[in-house]
Motif scaffolding. Sequence first.
Motif, PDB file in Angstrom:
ATOM      1  N   MET A   1       0.837  -1.198   0.000  1.00 42.60           N
ATOM      2  CA  MET A   1       0.000   0.000   0.000  1.00 42.60           C
ATOM      3  C   MET A   1       0.879   1.258   0.000  1.00 42.60           C
ATOM      4  SD  MET A   1      -3.268   0.670   2.359  1.00 42.60           S
ATOM      5  CE  MET A   1      -3.387   2.286   3.094  1.00 42.60           C
ATOM      6  N   PRO A   2       0.583   2.226  -0.871  1.00 41.80           N
ATOM      7  CA  PRO A   2       1.448   3.418  -0.896  1.00 41.80           C
ATOM      8  C   PRO A   2       1.354   4.202   0.411  1.00 41.80           C
ATOM      9  CG  PRO A   2      -0.441   3.687  -2.373  1.00 41.80           C
ATOM     10  CD  PRO A   2      -0.543   2.313  -1.785  1.00 41.80           C
ATOM     11  N   THR A   3       2.450   4.890   0.781  1.00 45.16           N
ATOM     12  CA  THR A   3       2.449   5.676   2.012  1.00 45.16           C
ATOM     13  C   THR A   3       1.424   6.791   1.881  1.00 45.16           C
ATOM     14  OG1 THR A   3       4.810   5.392   1.834  1.00 45.16           O
ATOM     15  CG2 THR A   3       4.038   6.833   3.605  1.00 45.16           C
ATOM     16  N   ARG A   4       0.700   7.036   2.952  1.00 46.10           N
ATOM     17  CA  ARG A   4      -0.281   8.112   2.920  1.00 46.10           C
ATOM     18  C   ARG A   4       0.435   9.466   2.899  1.00 46.10           C
ATOM     19  NH1 ARG A   4      -4.860   9.618   7.389  1.00 46.10           N
ATOM     20  NH2 ARG A   4      -5.690  11.347   6.161  1.00 46.10           N
ATOM     21  N   TYR A   5      -0.119  10.387   2.153  1.00 46.78           N
ATOM     22  CA  TYR A   5       0.466  11.729   2.056  1.00 46.78           C
ATOM     23  C   TYR A   5       0.437  12.415   3.428  1.00 46.78           C
ATOM     24  CZ  TYR A   5       1.298  16.441   0.195  1.00 46.78           C
ATOM     25  OH  TYR A   5       1.822  17.681  -0.069  1.00 46.78           O
ATOM     26  N   ILE A   6       1.567  12.975   3.837  1.00 45.54           N
ATOM     27  CA  ILE A   6       1.590  13.839   5.028  1.00 45.54           C
ATOM     28  C   ILE A   6       2.348  15.116   4.657  1.00 45.54           C
ATOM     29  CG2 ILE A   6       2.136  14.078   7.490  1.00 45.54           C
ATOM     30  CD1 ILE A   6       2.214  11.068   7.747  1.00 45.54           C
ATOM     31  N   GLY A   7       1.642  16.227   4.765  1.00 42.11           N
ATOM     32  CA  GLY A   7       2.250  17.525   4.492  1.00 42.11           C
ATOM     33  C   GLY A   7       2.335  18.335   5.766  1.00 42.11           C
ATOM     34  N   ARG A   8       2.878  19.525   5.661  1.00 41.10           N
ATOM     35  CA  ARG A   8       3.022  20.350   6.878  1.00 41.10           C
ATOM     36  C   ARG A   8       3.183  21.831   6.543  1.00 41.10           C
ATOM     37  NH1 ARG A   8       7.762  23.012   5.782  1.00 41.10           N
ATOM     38  NH2 ARG A   8       9.634  21.779   5.992  1.00 41.10           N
ATOM     39  N   PHE A   9       2.919  22.649   7.577  1.00 38.65           N
ATOM     40  CA  PHE A   9       3.222  24.077   7.538  1.00 38.65           C
ATOM     41  C   PHE A   9       4.080  24.312   8.770  1.00 38.65           C
ATOM     42  CE2 PHE A   9       1.630  28.494   8.749  1.00 38.65           C
ATOM     43  CZ  PHE A   9       2.412  29.149   7.806  1.00 38.65           C
ATOM     44  N   ALA A  10       5.222  24.991   8.593  1.00 36.35           N
ATOM     45  CA  ALA A  10       6.204  25.060   9.689  1.00 36.35           C
ATOM     46  C   ALA A  10       6.645  26.501   9.952  1.00 36.35           C
ATOM     47  CB  ALA A  10       7.404  24.177   9.339  1.00 36.35           C
ATOM     48  N   PRO A  11       5.741  27.347  10.441  1.00 38.63           N
ATOM     49  CA  PRO A  11       6.111  28.756  10.640  1.00 38.63           C
ATOM     50  C   PRO A  11       7.070  28.963  11.810  1.00 38.63           C
ATOM     51  CG  PRO A  11       3.939  28.329  11.560  1.00 38.63           C
ATOM     52  CD  PRO A  11       4.365  27.063  10.871  1.00 38.63           C
ATOM     53  N   CYS A  35      -4.732  15.541  -1.888  1.00 44.67           N
ATOM     54  CA  CYS A  35      -4.143  14.190  -1.971  1.00 44.67           C
ATOM     55  C   CYS A  35      -4.726  13.291  -0.880  1.00 44.67           C
ATOM     56  CB  CYS A  35      -2.627  14.257  -1.804  1.00 44.67           C
ATOM     57  SG  CYS A  35      -1.772  15.094  -3.130  1.00 44.67           S
ATOM     58  N   HIS A  36      -5.821  13.726  -0.244  1.00 46.39           N
ATOM     59  CA  HIS A  36      -6.465  12.975   0.855  1.00 46.39           C
ATOM     60  C   HIS A  36      -5.486  12.686   1.971  1.00 46.39           C
ATOM     61  CE1 HIS A  36      -9.703  12.605  -1.980  1.00 46.39           C
ATOM     62  NE2 HIS A  36      -8.828  12.160  -2.862  1.00 46.39           N
ATOM     63  N   GLY A  37      -4.582  13.627   2.200  1.00 45.15           N
ATOM     64  CA  GLY A  37      -3.548  13.398   3.200  1.00 45.15           C
ATOM     65  C   GLY A  37      -3.792  14.160   4.490  1.00 45.15           C
ATOM     66  N   LYS A  38      -2.799  14.036   5.371  1.00 46.02           N
ATOM     67  CA  LYS A  38      -2.832  14.801   6.628  1.00 46.02           C
ATOM     68  C   LYS A  38      -2.067  16.098   6.406  1.00 46.02           C
ATOM     69  CE  LYS A  38      -2.620  11.293  10.236  1.00 46.02           C
ATOM     70  NZ  LYS A  38      -1.938  11.016  11.487  1.00 46.02           N
ATOM     71  N   TRP A  39      -2.432  17.107   7.183  1.00 43.86           N
ATOM     72  CA  TRP A  39      -1.698  18.379   7.145  1.00 43.86           C
ATOM     73  C   TRP A  39      -1.331  18.726   8.584  1.00 43.86           C
ATOM     74  CZ3 TRP A  39      -3.256  23.691   8.442  1.00 43.86           C
ATOM     75  CH2 TRP A  39      -2.374  24.659   7.941  1.00 43.86           C
ATOM     76  N   LEU A  40      -0.038  18.786   8.857  1.00 34.30           N
ATOM     77  CA  LEU A  40       0.447  19.030  10.218  1.00 34.30           C
ATOM     78  C   LEU A  40       0.979  20.454  10.347  1.00 34.30           C
ATOM     79  CD1 LEU A  40       2.448  15.693  10.806  1.00 34.30           C
ATOM     80  CD2 LEU A  40      -0.008  16.129  11.051  1.00 34.30           C
ATOM     81  N   GLY A 186       7.020  12.093   9.625  1.00 26.70           N
ATOM     82  CA  GLY A 186       6.640  11.267   8.472  1.00 26.70           C
ATOM     83  C   GLY A 186       6.211  12.073   7.258  1.00 26.70           C
ATOM     84  N   ILE A 187       6.754  13.284   7.131  1.00 29.41           N
ATOM     85  CA  ILE A 187       6.343  14.168   6.033  1.00 29.41           C
ATOM     86  C   ILE A 187       6.758  13.555   4.685  1.00 29.41           C
ATOM     87  CG2 ILE A 187       6.590  16.499   5.034  1.00 29.41           C
ATOM     88  CD1 ILE A 187       5.168  16.360   7.877  1.00 29.41           C
ATOM     89  N   THR A 188       5.793  13.424   3.781  1.00 28.29           N
ATOM     90  CA  THR A 188       6.103  12.821   2.477  1.00 28.29           C
ATOM     91  C   THR A 188       6.332  13.881   1.410  1.00 28.29           C
ATOM     92  OG1 THR A 188       3.744  12.656   1.962  1.00 28.29           O
ATOM     93  CG2 THR A 188       4.790  10.719   2.976  1.00 28.29           C
ATOM     94  N   GLU A 189       5.804  15.086   1.645  1.00 24.71           N
ATOM     95  CA  GLU A 189       6.015  16.158   0.664  1.00 24.71           C
ATOM     96  C   GLU A 189       6.130  17.485   1.403  1.00 24.71           C
ATOM     97  OE1 GLU A 189       4.600  16.344  -3.515  1.00 24.71           O
ATOM     98  OE2 GLU A 189       3.023  17.546  -2.568  1.00 24.71           O
ATOM     99  N   ILE A 190       7.106  18.287   0.993  1.00 23.19           N
ATOM    100  CA  ILE A 190       7.331  19.585   1.626  1.00 23.19           C
ATOM    101  C   ILE A 190       6.887  20.677   0.663  1.00 23.19           C
ATOM    102  CG2 ILE A 190       9.136  21.155   2.455  1.00 23.19           C
ATOM    103  CD1 ILE A 190      10.574  18.655   3.550  1.00 23.19           C
ATOM    104  N   VAL A 191       5.876  21.430   1.072  1.00 21.37           N
ATOM    105  CA  VAL A 191       5.368  22.544   0.260  1.00 21.37           C
ATOM    106  C   VAL A 191       5.671  23.807   1.061  1.00 21.37           C
ATOM    107  CG1 VAL A 191       3.341  23.569  -0.832  1.00 21.37           C
ATOM    108  CG2 VAL A 191       3.516  21.078  -0.641  1.00 21.37           C
ATOM    109  N   ARG A 192       6.499  24.695   0.522  1.00 19.16           N
ATOM    110  CA  ARG A 192       6.911  25.876   1.289  1.00 19.16           C
ATOM    111  C   ARG A 192       7.343  26.970   0.316  1.00 19.16           C
ATOM    112  NH1 ARG A 192      12.527  23.150   3.657  1.00 19.16           N
ATOM    113  NH2 ARG A 192      13.544  22.923   1.642  1.00 19.16           N
ATOM    114  N   GLY A 193       7.764  28.104   0.857  1.00 19.79           N
ATOM    115  CA  GLY A 193       8.119  29.249   0.017  1.00 19.79           C
ATOM    116  C   GLY A 193       9.428  29.036  -0.735  1.00 19.79           C
TER     117      GLY A 193
END
Length: 297
Positions: A1-11, A35-40, A186-193
């Motif tokens: 099973m593919p890893t579930r998407y986990i993203g984050r915001f890190a101010p 992506c039906h993922g979690k956002w931390l 467990g962050i799978t993708e980093i979306v940031r500036g």
Amino acid sequence: MPTRYIGRFAPSPSGPLHFGSLVTALGSYLQAKSCHGKWLVRIEDIDPPREVKGASSLILKTLETFHLFWDDNVLYQSACHERYQAVLQSLLSHHQAYYCDCTRQRVQKLPNGHYDGYCRHRHLKINQSQLAIRLKQNHPISEFTDKIRGLQTVETASAQEDFIIHRKDGLFAYNLVVVLDDHKQGITEIVRGADLLPVTAKQISLYKLFGFSLPSYCHLPLALDNNGNKLSKQNHAKPIELNNSKSLTALALQFLGQCLPKDWQDATQQQLLDWAIQHWQIAKIPKQNTQLPTNIR
Ligand code: GLU
């Protein structure tokens, strides 16, 4: 099973959120939710001198006002010093890091402004004075792919630099702890500036050193002022107005190249966000930074 998407915001709590940080929060949230993922959310409070009292709680309150609700507990980096310290000790004892007493002035005067490894073989000891700790760069990264900006090539001197992982003022360096925490969470993708594009290769080199699995990267366009500078807490960007969440969300969506529903003015904040999740298209995000009209800076 593919890893579930986990993203984050890190101010960093160096001030209230401004339009540029709202864009980052919204972009990372929409990418995770589409992506039906979690956002931390992680509060990067590792630099007390730059911290503004009350900023952490104001940031969280702003996110809630915008209905950007996070999953799981907020991680505060200030509570993680023991874990970071253990990693530093291990790097030092395995000779993967070393103490350095070079001044910033010395490094700035070097031909390309990158550290030349002067202290690598000097075997300085901590009790000599306040010393920085540098990573022995044995995993230089010469290129990486960003999902928005494509292939990024890295200048050799920058890729090979032994960079600081613990500052001589006793603070942990961002480049080290961001990797330790993104891995721990467990962050799978980093979306940031996109201001963080230049340090991404350094961070990837740490993933290689530690044997961590690599996240993907999406660097969002920066909001610029008239002088072409990034809006930032340091240059006194206007704090986000909490009573104007829907219009600011609409502006942030447009900034990210997304379309708006025709009747967005009649929608609730939650309906606007739900629509944005459904219609989110990462391919439409601009690849360049953009100047903002003065009323929202
Ligand atoms: N704490 C950093 C900032 O507020 C962002 C770190 C990251 O997203 O990697 O600029």
